[in-house]
Design a protein around this motif. Structure first.
Motif, short mmCIF file in Angstrom:
data_model
loop_
_atom_site.label_atom_id
_atom_site.label_comp_id
_atom_site.label_asym_id
_atom_site.label_seq_id
_atom_site.Cartn_x
_atom_site.Cartn_y
_atom_site.Cartn_z
N VAL A 66 4.46 -47.46 23.53
CA VAL A 66 5.82 -47.40 24.10
C VAL A 66 6.52 -46.14 23.60
N LYS A 67 6.38 -45.83 22.33
CA LYS A 67 7.00 -44.62 21.79
C LYS A 67 6.43 -43.37 22.44
N LEU A 68 5.13 -43.36 22.71
CA LEU A 68 4.51 -42.24 23.39
C LEU A 68 5.06 -42.10 24.81
N ILE A 69 5.19 -43.21 25.51
CA ILE A 69 5.74 -43.19 26.88
C ILE A 69 7.15 -42.64 26.87
N ARG A 70 7.97 -43.15 25.98
CA ARG A 70 9.37 -42.70 25.92
C ARG A 70 9.48 -41.23 25.54
N LEU A 71 8.66 -40.81 24.61
CA LEU A 71 8.68 -39.40 24.21
C LEU A 71 8.26 -38.52 25.39
N GLY A 72 7.21 -38.93 26.08
CA GLY A 72 6.78 -38.18 27.25
C GLY A 72 7.89 -38.07 28.28
N GLN A 73 8.57 -39.18 28.54
CA GLN A 73 9.67 -39.17 29.50
C GLN A 73 10.82 -38.28 29.01
N SER A 74 11.07 -38.31 27.72
CA SER A 74 12.21 -37.55 27.19
C SER A 74 12.00 -36.04 27.31
N MET A 105 3.09 -40.34 33.20
CA MET A 105 2.74 -41.10 32.01
C MET A 105 1.73 -42.19 32.34
N GLU A 106 1.83 -42.78 33.53
CA GLU A 106 0.83 -43.77 33.96
C GLU A 106 -0.55 -43.13 33.98
N HIS A 107 -0.62 -41.92 34.53
CA HIS A 107 -1.91 -41.22 34.59
C HIS A 107 -2.43 -40.93 33.19
N VAL A 108 -1.57 -40.45 32.32
CA VAL A 108 -1.98 -40.15 30.95
C VAL A 108 -2.50 -41.40 30.26
N MET A 109 -1.75 -42.49 30.36
CA MET A 109 -2.12 -43.72 29.67
C MET A 109 -3.42 -44.29 30.24
N ALA A 110 -3.57 -44.27 31.56
CA ALA A 110 -4.79 -44.80 32.18
C ALA A 110 -6.00 -43.97 31.76
N THR A 111 -5.81 -42.68 31.72
CA THR A 111 -6.90 -41.80 31.35
C THR A 111 -7.31 -42.00 29.90
N LEU A 112 -6.31 -42.07 29.03
CA LEU A 112 -6.61 -42.21 27.61
C LEU A 112 -7.23 -43.57 27.28
N SER A 113 -6.91 -44.58 28.07
CA SER A 113 -7.44 -45.92 27.77
C SER A 113 -8.77 -46.19 28.47
N SER A 114 -9.23 -45.25 29.28
CA SER A 114 -10.49 -45.43 29.99
C SER A 114 -11.65 -45.51 29.00
N ARG A 115 -12.46 -46.50 29.16
CA ARG A 115 -13.62 -46.68 28.29
C ARG A 115 -14.78 -45.78 28.73
N ASP A 116 -14.63 -45.16 29.90
CA ASP A 116 -15.72 -44.36 30.44
C ASP A 116 -15.67 -42.90 29.98
#
Length: 117
Positions: free
Chosen positions: A47-55, A63-74
């Motif tokens: 959440v802090k990463l999301i808010r910082l990115g938005q700020s 941020m959705e793209h960043v989070m999805a990419t970073l959480s990808s197990r592939d």
């Protein structure tokens, strides 16, 4: 585990915003038997990463793209490092833009009030 109010307090983000983040897949929670959401403590960092990115100017979609990419197990470690570097490069561009904007604003302020400073 954190209840939504606890996570909101720790991050300075409203419960409504947390629900939005969850709907958009940025964070996740589990449901207790009583229907309450509980969040893993790791969600605080996200959440802090999301808010910082938005700020600093990233849209929620970015941020959705960043989070999805970073959480990808592939992703391999090299791919993750490349994606993170891409985000760092984007931050650097925004920093340069903000620095230029600040310089222009200071110039305007100096013109409006030559006795300043």
């Amino acid at each position: 585990m954190l209840k939504i109010g606890d996570l909101a307090q720790r991050t300075g983000v409203s419960a409504d915003a947390l629900r939005l983040y969850e709907r958009r897949g940025l964070i996740r929670s589990e449901r207790m038997a009583n229907g309450y959401r509980v969040f893993d403590p790791e969600m605080e960092r996200l959440v802090k990463l999301i808010r910082l990115g938005q700020s600093i100017g990233f849209t929620l979609r970015e941020m959705e793209h960043v989070m999805a990419t970073l959480s990808s197990r592939d992703l391999s470690a090299a791919q993750a490092a490349t994606l993170i570097q891409d985000r760092i490069d984007a931050v650097d561009v925004k920093l340069a833009e903000l620095t230029e904007l600040r310089r222009l604003l200071v110039d305007l302020q100096d013109q409006a009030c030559p006795l300043r400073g």
